[in-house]
Write an enzyme that holds these catalytic residues in place. Structure first.
Site, mmCIF file in Angstrom:
data_model
loop_
_atom_site.group_PDB
_atom_site.id
_atom_site.type_symbol
_atom_site.label_atom_id
_atom_site.label_comp_id
_atom_site.label_asym_id
_atom_site.label_seq_id
_atom_site.Cartn_x
_atom_site.Cartn_y
_atom_site.Cartn_z
ATOM 1 N N ASN A 269 0.842 -1.195 0.000
ATOM 2 C CA ASN A 269 0.000 0.000 0.000
ATOM 3 C C ASN A 269 0.872 1.237 0.000
ATOM 4 O OD1 ASN A 269 -1.262 2.342 1.712
ATOM 5 N ND2 ASN A 269 -2.999 1.189 0.930
ATOM 6 N N ALA A 291 -4.347 0.548 -3.023
ATOM 7 C CA ALA A 291 -4.752 1.867 -2.516
ATOM 8 C C ALA A 291 -6.089 1.721 -1.819
ATOM 9 C CB ALA A 291 -4.851 2.892 -3.639
ATOM 10 N N GLU A 292 -6.259 2.444 -0.725
ATOM 11 C CA GLU A 292 -7.453 2.268 0.100
ATOM 12 C C GLU A 292 -8.728 2.765 -0.569
ATOM 13 O OE1 GLU A 292 -5.022 5.645 2.109
ATOM 14 O OE2 GLU A 292 -4.656 3.784 1.015
ATOM 15 N N ASN A 293 -8.606 3.485 -1.688
ATOM 16 C CA ASN A 293 -9.790 3.931 -2.408
ATOM 17 C C ASN A 293 -10.297 2.887 -3.401
ATOM 18 O OD1 ASN A 293 -7.297 4.655 -3.726
ATOM 19 N ND2 ASN A 293 -8.495 5.699 -5.275
#
Length: 454
Positions: A269, A291-293
């Site tokens: 990440n 990616a956290e999105n």
């Protein structure tokens, strides 16, 4: 048969939002995925004393910040009270003046609280935020040998989200990583209104990303939004500091050094700032970037003349896809992190201390930018931090004890600065590389805790 959920206009879709309502408005970063048509309509409708739930507030009159600036909002629950890309916002100035109440919430916890509200779950325990200001006043319970913080569900009266395509049944399809916060925000709402680019009679069942049971109204957007490249993608990453007249590694060179330290194979990440540049240095490597999105398997930054507006990283920068890539929502993204499926997390920071604690947010009394960092460092896996060795005032950022609010305690496993790269082994930082033009003595002198050298 469910009623036709297509609404003729955004103004009619939000006409019944009353004063005092709680309203969740999705959107990522500064400009991505905001339901701009609905937000403009809500501003014109003028309900006051709102409680606004959002990840970030965005910018200009098209996004959530405009409701705050129009004095329609009394309280905020957000991950970013400032501009997601950095800087103090008008909302933070209003908080400082006592005109606006604020609750900061880590990004992964925020979407989980919203999801829980829609799932009929009243509260849950999470490792995110343990030993930080976020845990103050909350129950902490030790489960399976690890401390967890109790977080409550976050139901709202109305949810405004954005989709790619919607049909008369209320089914919604997303494109690229446009799903990000949308399902979680939708599930928390008593009344859910979705703005879409296209309205069709029926979406094929296998293409439905959010079933119509979660949606009450669908409206087609009537705005043509400009596509803005954020500053970090418009300029070359050649920025570098100079210490005693000697140039340090540039940001691009730091990213290349950090990429060399990543294991193969691995899931990695990349956080905001300098870490995003690592994506330019993994070509040919068995590394999948996360990616956290809601994206896994992206690669280098896309040029400004050839990009897809629905494919972007956690910094909001447009990126290329690599073979094996996938899209998903943010709840699932943070499941990957907290569940230990992501091998390495790379973050920027203001400070790292001798115990391996990290501080990468500030201004806790009036706001700040927690984002997803607290969730990321709670993963229990390797945490790499990238930062300049000294602050703009010449003070060490590698300190004996963090003076700023903690993002995570005793979690850092490696550090890359603009003059050195090091790993934390048996509670000691071991320097593996030193930038050209600098010596071991320079690194020791500019660091506020003891070092060893490989």
């Amino acid at each position: 048969m469910p009623q036709d959920k297509i609404v003729a206009s955004a103004s009619s879709a939000v006409a019944d939002v009353p004063d005092g309502a709680s309203i969740a408005i999705a959107g990522f970063g500064v400009t991505h995925s905001f339901p701009c048509t609905l937000t403009v309509a809500l501003r014109k409708a003028g309900p006051r004393h709102l409680r606004l739930v959002a990840n970030s507030l965005g910018e200009n009159e098209l996004r959530s910040i405009s409701l705050v600036e129009n004095d329609q909002v009394d309280s905020l629950v957000v991950s970013f009270s400032g501009r997601a890309g950095g800087g103090t916002s008008s909302a933070e100035r209003m908080v400082a003046d006592g005109r606006l109440q604020l609750e900061l919430c880590p990004q992964g916890t925020l979407v989980e609280r919203l999801r829980a509200a829609g799932a009929g779950i009243g509260a849950f325990f999470t490792r995110t935020g343990v030993n930080t200001a976020i845990a103050e006043g909350k129950e902490v319970r030790r489960l399976n040998g690890v401390d967890h913080v109790l977080e409550t569900a976050l139901p709202v009266d109305y949810s405004l989200i954005r989709g790619f395509r919607g049909d008369r049944f209320g089914n919604i399809q997303f494109r690229g990583n446009g799903a990000n916060f949308m399902p979680a925000f939708a599930k928390a709402g008593r009344v859910v209104i979705v703005e879409v680019d296209e309205v069709v009679d029926e979406i094929a069942p296998e293409d439905v990303d959010l079933p119509g049971v979660f949606v009450d109204r669908v409206v087609r957007t009537d705005l043509t939004l400009p596509v803005d490249f954020i500053a970090s993608q418009r300029k070359a990453p050649t920025t570098r500091a100079s210490y005693d007249g000697r140039p340090a590694w540039s940001r691009a060179e730091m990213a290349e050094v950090a990429a060399d330290m990543l294991p193969d194979p691995s899931y990695v990440n990349l956080g905001l700032g300098i870490p995003t540049l690592i994506s330019n240095y993994i070509d040919g490597r068995d590394i999948q970037l996360h990616a956290e999105n809601g994206i896994l398997g992206y690669g280098e930054l896309a040029p400004t003349d050839d990009y897809d507006k629905d494919i972007f990283n956690a910094a909001g920068e447009y990126v290329r896809l690599r073979p094996g890539a996938s899209f998903f929502e943010s709840v699932e993204s943070f499941e990957m992190v907290r569940g230990g499926h992501i091998d390495v997390v790379v973050l920027g920071a203001y400070e790292v201390d001798a115990e391996g604690s990290i501080a990468n947010w500030s201004r806790p009394l009036v706001g700040g930018a927690i984002g997803g960092a607290m969730d990321l460092v709670a993963s229990g896996r390797d945490v790499m931090v990238m930062l300049t060795h000294l602050s703009s005032k010449g003070r060490p950022k590698l300190v004996r004890k963090c003076g700023l609010p903690l993002t995570g305690a005793r979690c850092v496993t490696s550090v890359v600065t603009d003059i050195a790269a090091m790993r934390r082994v048996d509670d000691t930082y071991v320097v593996e590389r030193v930038a050209p033009g600098f010596t071991r003595d320079d690194v020791v002198r500019m660091t506020d805790f003891p070092l060893d050298f490989a």
